[in-house]
Design a protein around this motif. Structure first.
Motif: not given
Length: 463
Positions: A21-44
């Motif tokens: 829904q937000n394809p035009n995020l600013p180049p410095y937006s933290r959300a651009r670095a998102w990668t899917d999480t998993d159970e191991v990382e969620m527990k951490a």
């Protein structure tokens, strides 16, 4: 559905929806670095949240700060980077937003944002623990001062006075929370019986515990003739203070003018005992178990005194919810957020931590303090997960040798752009003001003066 699977699935779904829904995020937006999480990382991630309650600091960035050696907590930055933690916190979700009905819809659920976690916890709390004889019902608040239709104010509460209100059934001696029901705005409340909303709350929370001989303690918000009578018919004793304007209360018990300090009036009708006792002020009780006799009790300092048996019974059964609140707030992070549902979910997780500690202390062969248990509760979900650690030691020379030799001149960044200082900005962990000066040769932001000298002189310029 498993708790961890729920968190991972809904967090990933919300993050992908947000990015779509937000394809035009600013180049410095933290959300651009998102990668899917998993159970191991969620527990951490949740382990770090619980650890923030044990090591309280004013901001999230303070846990990853390396500039003040006396305040360093390297465990956090070794587990994951601050940017990844903030990303997980930003996209953390437990339900699908697409399924929420609009507020004007008659079937709208105000608890939709956190209902899956609430129902999951209520079921687990009930199935993993058998309540003792003495239980209590009272209100509690999940601290939140933002604007929301579910926010209430309760002056007498000590842990929080503002926030969404919930009614809790808890064990009197340990504070174990068995079930929680949230108070809804009037237009979303289910149809009430003729005996009132407090009566309905008690009956709903005690459902499944009738005919077991429980002794229930309640305050004057819930206590009534109808409640005591109906609970007694269902094999449950009830003791509580009562308000003078309750329907069916005898006039002799309502009258306060004839009593001097230390005197009392008691009347019985069937199984229900009504008492008006003048201590510092007149306090009225209803009970289906106590008698009108006096008993000898002992204060904490050791001296003995006489009191009514109904007072001792009320003191021993009431207070389980307040004890639970006290234990919860002891190691709760209390991080501020504008999302009320996140505050509630983290509050429920803190309640679950208290309950798990009570279960462990009841069933464990070795006596463990609450603090020691919380440390284990932090370390075991995190385990060996490490995604944020940096290699320590002397930096390798080679590609970076030009930093220490040759001539370097500080210039203003073209086009009025800004950078983070490579020295005092602390690289990726920096969240402060960006600067306008940089070194064109090294192509890094640097403050004029000491930061420039450190970066171009010392091998380890962080010293």
């Amino acid at each position: 559905m498993d708790f961890w699977h729920l968190l991972v699935e809904q967090t990933n779904h919300y993050a992908q929806t947000y990015l779509t829904q937000n394809p035009n995020l600013p180049p410095y937006s933290r959300a651009r670095a998102w990668t899917d999480t998993d159970e191991v990382e969620m527990k951490a991630f949740l382990g770090l949240l619980l650890n923030m309650g044990l090591n309280q600091k004013p901001t999230i960035a303070a846990y990853w700060d390396e500039t003040n050696s006396s305040q360093e907590t390297p465990y956090f930055r070794n587990v994951m980077t601050v940017n990844r933690f903030k990303l997980l916190l930003q996209f953390f979700h437990v339900s699908d937003n697409a399924l929420i009905l609009p507020r004007d819809d008659p079937n709208h659920d105000p608890l939709h944002k956190f209902r899956p976690v609430l129902e999951m916890f209520n079921n687990n709390f009930a199935s993993n623990y058998n309540l003792a004889r003495d239980v209590s019902i009272d209100e509690s608040l999940a601290g939140f001062k933002g604007r929301h239709m579910m926010v209430n104010y309760i002056k007498i509460k000590k842990h929080h006075q503002w926030g969404p209100k919930m009614y809790i059934l808890a064990e009197s001696s340990t504070g174990y929370v068995h079930r929680s029901v949230f108070h809804l705005p009037k237009k979303y409340q289910p149809p009430q019986s003729q005996k009132g909303q407090p009566y309905d709350v008690c009956m709903k929370l005690m459902d499944g515990h009738f005919n077991k001989g429980h002794r229930l303690g309640v305050d004057n918000y819930y206590t009534s003739i109808d409640l005591c009578s109906d609970l007694h018919q269902k094999g449950t004793y009830c003791t509580g203070t009562v308000r003078s304007n309750r329907r069916g209360l005898p006039p002799a018990v309502k009258d306060n003018k004839m009593l001097r300090k230390g005197e009392h009036v008691s009347l019985r009708k069937g199984a229900i005992l009504a008492v008006n006792f003048h201590d510092r002020k007149c306090v009225k009780f209803l009970s289906t178990l106590a008698t009108a006799k006096t008993e000898i009790a002992q204060r904490r300092i050791g001296n003995e005194f006489q009191r009514l048996s109904v007072v001792g019974l009320y003191n021993s059964t009431m207070g389980g919810v307040d004890l639970s609140d006290q234990l919860t707030c002891e190691y709760a992070d209390g991080r501020r957020t504008v999302k009320m549902w996140k505050k509630i979910v983290f509050h429920l997780i803190d309640k679950a931590a208290v309950n798990s500690c009570i279960c462990f202390q009841k069933n464990g062969k070795k006596v463990v303090s609450r603090y020691s248990f919380m440390i284990r509760l932090v370390e075991e979900p995190i385990g060996g997960y490490r995604s944020g650690g940096r290699k320590r030691g002397r930096p390798s020379t080679g590609a970076n040798d030009t930093r220490l030799i040759g001539k370097h001149f500080i210039r203003f960044i073209p086009d009025r752009k800004r950078k983070k200082c490579m020295v005092c900005g602390d690289g990726e962990g920096y969240s402060g003001t960006r600067i306008q000066t940089y070194c064109p040769t090294c192509d890094v932001g640097l403050c004029i003066g000491e930061c420039d000298e450190r970066y171009h002189t010392y091998v380890n310029y962080k010293l």
